[in-house]
Design an enzyme around this catalytic site. Structure first.
Site, PDB file in Angstrom:
ATOM      1  N   LYS A 144      40.286  36.003  45.266  1.00 40.71           N
ATOM      2  CA  LYS A 144      39.684  35.265  44.146  1.00 40.71           C
ATOM      3  C   LYS A 144      38.178  35.498  44.050  1.00 40.71           C
ATOM      4  O   LYS A 144      37.585  35.355  42.983  1.00 40.71           O
ATOM      5  CB  LYS A 144      39.990  33.764  44.297  1.00 40.71           C
ATOM      6  N   VAL A 197      45.948  32.022  52.185  1.00 43.05           N
ATOM      7  CA  VAL A 197      47.098  31.549  52.968  1.00 43.05           C
ATOM      8  C   VAL A 197      47.711  32.638  53.843  1.00 43.05           C
ATOM      9  O   VAL A 197      48.607  32.357  54.630  1.00 43.05           O
ATOM     10  CB  VAL A 197      48.220  30.902  52.106  1.00 43.05           C
ATOM     11  N   TYR A 218      47.967  38.019  38.752  1.00 44.78           N
ATOM     12  CA  TYR A 218      47.445  37.144  39.819  1.00 44.78           C
ATOM     13  C   TYR A 218      48.205  37.359  41.134  1.00 44.78           C
ATOM     14  O   TYR A 218      47.596  37.474  42.203  1.00 44.78           O
ATOM     15  CB  TYR A 218      47.546  35.683  39.343  1.00 44.78           C
ATOM     16  N   SER A 226      44.215  34.404  48.727  1.00 45.10           N
ATOM     17  CA  SER A 226      43.158  33.803  47.902  1.00 45.10           C
ATOM     18  C   SER A 226      41.763  34.339  48.172  1.00 45.10           C
ATOM     19  O   SER A 226      40.839  34.029  47.420  1.00 45.10           O
ATOM     20  CB  SER A 226      43.156  32.285  48.071  1.00 45.10           C
ATOM     21  N   TYR A 257      38.971  24.768  49.407  1.00 44.40           N
ATOM     22  CA  TYR A 257      39.687  23.675  48.719  1.00 44.40           C
ATOM     23  C   TYR A 257      39.229  22.318  49.243  1.00 44.40           C
ATOM     24  O   TYR A 257      38.038  22.099  49.413  1.00 44.40           O
ATOM     25  CB  TYR A 257      41.217  23.856  48.845  1.00 44.40           C
TER      26      TYR A 257
HETATM   27  N1  GLN Z   1      49.093  33.554  46.253  1.00 44.54           N
HETATM   28  C1  GLN Z   1      48.856  32.256  46.789  1.00 44.54           C
HETATM   29  C2  GLN Z   1      49.277  31.178  45.801  1.00 44.54           C
HETATM   30  O1  GLN Z   1      49.023  31.328  44.671  1.00 44.54           O
HETATM   31  C3  GLN Z   1      47.415  32.104  47.123  1.00 44.54           C
HETATM   32  C4  GLN Z   1      47.069  30.735  47.665  1.00 44.54           C
HETATM   33  C5  GLN Z   1      46.052  30.761  48.760  1.00 44.54           C
HETATM   34  O2  GLN Z   1      45.821  31.784  49.409  1.00 44.54           O
HETATM   35  N2  GLN Z   1      45.496  29.626  49.050  1.00 44.54           N
HETATM   36  O3  GLN Z   1      49.865  30.199  46.150  1.00 44.54           O
END
Ligand code: GLN
Length: 307
Positions: free
Chosen positions: A71, A261, A195, A68, A243
């Site tokens: 993003k 993650v 994505y 993420s 988050y």
């Molecule tokens: N690719 C992961 C997902 O979509 C990314 C989530 C994350 O890093 N928080 O679940």
């Protein structure tokens, strides 16, 4: 008094040593099979200072899945492409919910709270993808990240992407929910394929710290977006980058950050530096447990804070 570079290096070495000795390293993400195999004992931290060699400690040249953290780069691309029109489709408020939650999406009629929760990131990727192919979109994203890092040796891990395509049921649910509300312009498979590949970008801590420099606003850092946008992206990282743990990160570290993650966190010290940390074990919010601890220590020792 700012720390000298040797002093800062000692702080980084101490942080890496403390992390290595730590008993509770959190829990590696296991919902993406390829990430479940990563050794929780890996640790790295890197600090990119303008015009100076990047300081680092630990496995700072080992590539990891940025997940993420990507993003942030997609948001920069989407804002570059459609500007403020992005905000017609996605909000700018913290969600207070898990990154993959669908609850608010139903309550708020398919408009995700912010571009960093999964639903909002899927809309952001969908925006960049509109009128282009997934290959072109991912090519543009890689070009952006490589230019930001000043390093062409940055790639996507196809196996990690395929592993999410096979198991990303919640993301498919989010994409279909968005589509049902008219907030997805491309086929769910295309947007999600893009994505998942964006999340599968691998970088080392040294590369990621350099790639974040465009967000520091430091003269001489690569100028990838306008200064106005630098401020806005930092504001979103501060309020939404972790988050439902964003308040906790602001409280403990006091700097804008974006987690993934894979255990990576990119943190911006406005006007000063860009910092990347990697420790694969996560806390209950899905943010790197020791990565957060390391950043808290670094902020305390350096006095770096936006407050
Ligand atoms: N690719 C992961 C997902 O979509 C990314 C989530 C994350 O890093 N928080 O679940």
């Amino acid at each position: 008094m700012p720390l000298s570079e040797p002093q800062l290096q000692r702080v980084l070495d101490d942080i890496a040593q403390t992390a290595a000795a730590s008993e509770d390293k959190g829990k590696v993400a296991d919902y993406i099979p390829d990430l479940a195999r990563i050794d929780p004992n890996r640790f790295a931290i890197a600090v990119a200072l303008p015009g100076k060699p990047t300081l680092h400690a630990g496995d700072a040249h080992a590539p990891f899945s940025i997940q993420s953290v990507s993003k942030v780069f997609t948001l920069a691309l989407a804002l570059g492409k459609v500007g403020d029109r992005l905000w017609n489709r996605v909000g700018r408020e913290p969600s207070g919910q898990a990154f993959d939650s669908i609850i608010q999406l139903e309550q708020e009629k398919g408009r995700p709270r912010n571009p960093f929760i999964n639903a909002g990131a899927i809309v952001t990727t969908d925006t960049v993808l509109e009128g282009a192919t997934p290959r072109e979109t991912l090519g543009a994203l890689l070009r952006f990240v490589r230019a930001a890092a000043g390093d062409d040796d940055i790639h996507m891990n196809e196996s990690v992407a395929q592993s999410e395509i096979a198991t990303g049921h919640r993301n498919f649910a989010l994409a279909h929910y968005l589509l049902s509300h008219g907030n997805l312009r491309n086929a769910p498979e295309l947007t999600l394929g893009t994505y998942f590949h964006q999340c599968a970008i691998e970088m080392t801590c040294a590369q990621l710290a350099k790639a974040g420099q465009f967000l520091t606003g430091v003269p001489g850092a690569p100028r990838m977006v306008s200064q106005n946008r630098v401020r806005r992206i930092n504001a979103l990282m501060m309020t939404c980058g972790h988050y439902d743990g964003s308040g906790e990160y602001a409280y403990r570290v006091g700097l804008p950050g974006k987690s993934g993650v894979g255990g990576g966190i990119l943190t911006i010290v406005p006007g000063i530096a860009s910092v990347a940390v990697w420790s694969p074990g996560l806390d209950h919010y899905g943010n790197s447990k020791l990565g957060t601890q390391a950043m808290q220590t670094l902020a305390e020792k350096t006095g770096w804070s936006v407050f």
